[in-house]
Scaffold this motif. Structure first.
Motif, PDB file in Angstrom:
ATOM      1  N   LYS A   1       0.867  -1.177   0.000  1.00  0.00           N
ATOM      2  CA  LYS A   1       0.000   0.000   0.000  1.00  0.00           C
ATOM      3  C   LYS A   1       0.904   1.228   0.000  1.00  0.00           C
ATOM      4  O   LYS A   1       1.859   1.319   0.769  1.00  0.00           O
ATOM      5  N   VAL A   2       0.586   2.181  -0.894  1.00  0.00           N
ATOM      6  CA  VAL A   2       1.377   3.399  -1.031  1.00  0.00           C
ATOM      7  C   VAL A   2       0.452   4.601  -0.897  1.00  0.00           C
ATOM      8  O   VAL A   2      -0.640   4.616  -1.466  1.00  0.00           O
ATOM      9  N   SER A   3       0.876   5.601  -0.148  1.00  0.00           N
ATOM     10  CA  SER A   3       0.119   6.840  -0.018  1.00  0.00           C
ATOM     11  C   SER A   3       1.088   8.003  -0.175  1.00  0.00           C
ATOM     12  O   SER A   3       2.099   8.082   0.528  1.00  0.00           O
ATOM     13  N   GLU A   4       0.774   8.900  -1.108  1.00  0.00           N
ATOM     14  CA  GLU A   4       1.628  10.065  -1.347  1.00  0.00           C
ATOM     15  C   GLU A   4       0.955  11.307  -0.798  1.00  0.00           C
ATOM     16  O   GLU A   4      -0.229  11.525  -1.018  1.00  0.00           O
TER      17      GLU A   4
ATOM     18  N   PRO B   1      -2.075   2.303   4.170  1.00  0.00           N
ATOM     19  CA  PRO B   1      -0.719   2.771   3.875  1.00  0.00           C
ATOM     20  C   PRO B   1      -0.176   3.750   4.917  1.00  0.00           C
ATOM     21  O   PRO B   1       0.999   4.072   4.906  1.00  0.00           O
ATOM     22  N   ILE B   2      -1.025   4.217   5.802  1.00  0.00           N
ATOM     23  CA  ILE B   2      -0.623   5.280   6.714  1.00  0.00           C
ATOM     24  C   ILE B   2       0.342   4.755   7.784  1.00  0.00           C
ATOM     25  O   ILE B   2       0.132   3.698   8.373  1.00  0.00           O
TER      26      ILE B   2
ATOM     27  N   THR C   1       6.006  10.088   1.166  1.00  0.00           N
ATOM     28  CA  THR C   1       5.312   8.914   0.658  1.00  0.00           C
ATOM     29  C   THR C   1       5.414   7.825   1.712  1.00  0.00           C
ATOM     30  O   THR C   1       6.499   7.546   2.226  1.00  0.00           O
ATOM     31  N   TYR C   2       4.259   7.256   2.048  1.00  0.00           N
ATOM     32  CA  TYR C   2       4.212   6.121   2.969  1.00  0.00           C
ATOM     33  C   TYR C   2       4.133   4.852   2.132  1.00  0.00           C
ATOM     34  O   TYR C   2       3.303   4.751   1.230  1.00  0.00           O
ATOM     35  N   VAL C   3       4.973   3.865   2.433  1.00  0.00           N
ATOM     36  CA  VAL C   3       4.927   2.573   1.760  1.00  0.00           C
ATOM     37  C   VAL C   3       4.894   1.505   2.849  1.00  0.00           C
ATOM     38  O   VAL C   3       5.817   1.424   3.661  1.00  0.00           O
ATOM     39  N   ARG C   4       3.818   0.724   2.853  1.00  0.00           N
ATOM     40  CA  ARG C   4       3.708  -0.390   3.807  1.00  0.00           C
ATOM     41  C   ARG C   4       3.589  -1.673   3.012  1.00  0.00           C
ATOM     42  O   ARG C   4       2.902  -1.721   2.001  1.00  0.00           O
ATOM     43  N   PHE C   5       4.272  -2.719   3.490  1.00  0.00           N
ATOM     44  CA  PHE C   5       4.213  -3.997   2.787  1.00  0.00           C
ATOM     45  C   PHE C   5       4.293  -5.164   3.768  1.00  0.00           C
ATOM     46  O   PHE C   5       4.770  -5.013   4.890  1.00  0.00           O
ATOM     47  N   GLY C   6       3.782  -6.298   3.332  1.00  0.00           N
ATOM     48  CA  GLY C   6       3.794  -7.506   4.145  1.00  0.00           C
ATOM     49  C   GLY C   6       2.842  -8.524   3.558  1.00  0.00           C
ATOM     50  O   GLY C   6       2.488  -8.455   2.379  1.00  0.00           O
ATOM     51  N   ASP C   7       2.405  -9.464   4.391  1.00  0.00           N
ATOM     52  CA  ASP C   7       1.468 -10.490   3.928  1.00  0.00           C
ATOM     53  C   ASP C   7       0.110  -9.890   3.613  1.00  0.00           C
ATOM     54  O   ASP C   7      -0.503 -10.183   2.592  1.00  0.00           O
ATOM     55  N   LYS C   8      -0.393  -9.026   4.509  1.00  0.00           N
ATOM     56  CA  LYS C   8      -1.679  -8.354   4.299  1.00  0.00           C
ATOM     57  C   LYS C   8      -1.604  -6.984   4.949  1.00  0.00           C
ATOM     58  O   LYS C   8      -1.407  -6.863   6.151  1.00  0.00           O
ATOM     59  N   VAL C   9      -1.718  -5.948   4.137  1.00  0.00           N
ATOM     60  CA  VAL C   9      -1.641  -4.567   4.627  1.00  0.00           C
ATOM     61  C   VAL C   9      -3.000  -3.923   4.433  1.00  0.00           C
ATOM     62  O   VAL C   9      -3.551  -3.940   3.334  1.00  0.00           O
ATOM     63  N   SER C  10      -3.545  -3.349   5.507  1.00  0.00           N
ATOM     64  CA  SER C  10      -4.869  -2.749   5.400  1.00  0.00           C
ATOM     65  C   SER C  10      -4.817  -1.250   5.107  1.00  0.00           C
ATOM     66  O   SER C  10      -5.724  -0.699   4.495  1.00  0.00           O
TER      67      SER C  10
END
Length: 190
Positions: A34-37, A61-62, A50-59
């Motif tokens: 999930k990416v949020s700019e 991006p914040i 820019t927020y970038v979150r990653f993994g098995d399941k990301v709900s």
């Protein structure tokens, strides 16, 4: 386990391309990404994150304060501005470049001294990168972002080098690919 990365800088530094390269590399590895700019007057040299979150399941991006595993800072003052978002055991990669904000340009303020020392004194794991000369050597000052992505890539075990190169090839126009690959290698091999 989800991981969080923040890319922070000033409008015009290429933070958005950097986030696209990062997102492409993570997707290629099979992560949920999930990416949020967030743009703050980015066209006028204002702050961009820019927020970038990653993994098995990301709900979402914040990234909240104290949650970033890595902060990739394209400019020193932006590194200081977003430092409170870094986890206690996180890493901040800081470009040593200074870009004067508007109050400094207008003479209403002075650029603060000793920013990187202050970040270290706050207890952060800091890696400094003098990306501008490397980008110029690669072929253009605009490749600072890719030098910094290279520096971050070597710190990320979640993505192998070949995947980063594939993401670069997918994200950069063909006529700029060779110099960006060179910039990436320079950052990666610091």
């Amino acid at each position: 386990m989800n991981k969080s990365i923040m890319i922070v800088g000033v409008g015009g530094q290429g933070t958005l391309l950097a986030s696209r390269i990062l997102g492409a590399a993570l997707l290629d590895c099979g992560y949920d990404v999930k990416v949020s700019e967030v743009h703050g007057m980015s066209q006028r040299g204002g702050s961009v994150v820019t927020y970038v979150r990653f993994g098995d399941k990301v709900s979402s991006p914040i990234i909240e304060k104290g949650e970033a595993d890595i902060i990739l800072a394209f400019e020193q003052l932006e590194a200081a501005r977003w430092l409170e978002y870094l986890k206690a055991d996180g890493k901040i990669i800081v470009n040593t470049q200074q870009m004067d904000p508007m109050p400094v340009v207008m003479g209403a303020a002075e650029y603060p001294e000793g920013i990187i020392d202050a970040i270290r004194a706050a207890g952060a794991d800091v890696e400094t990168v003098d990306a501008l000369p490397m980008a110029v050597e690669a072929g253009t000052s605009k490749a600072v972002n890719v030098v910094l992505i290279g520096a971050m890539a070597k710190n990320m075990t979640a993505v192998d080098k070949e995947t980063w190169i594939k993401a670069l090839k997918e994200s950069v126009p063909p006529k700029f690919l060779e110099l960006n690959l060179k910039a990436f290698e320079m950052g990666y091999n610091i």
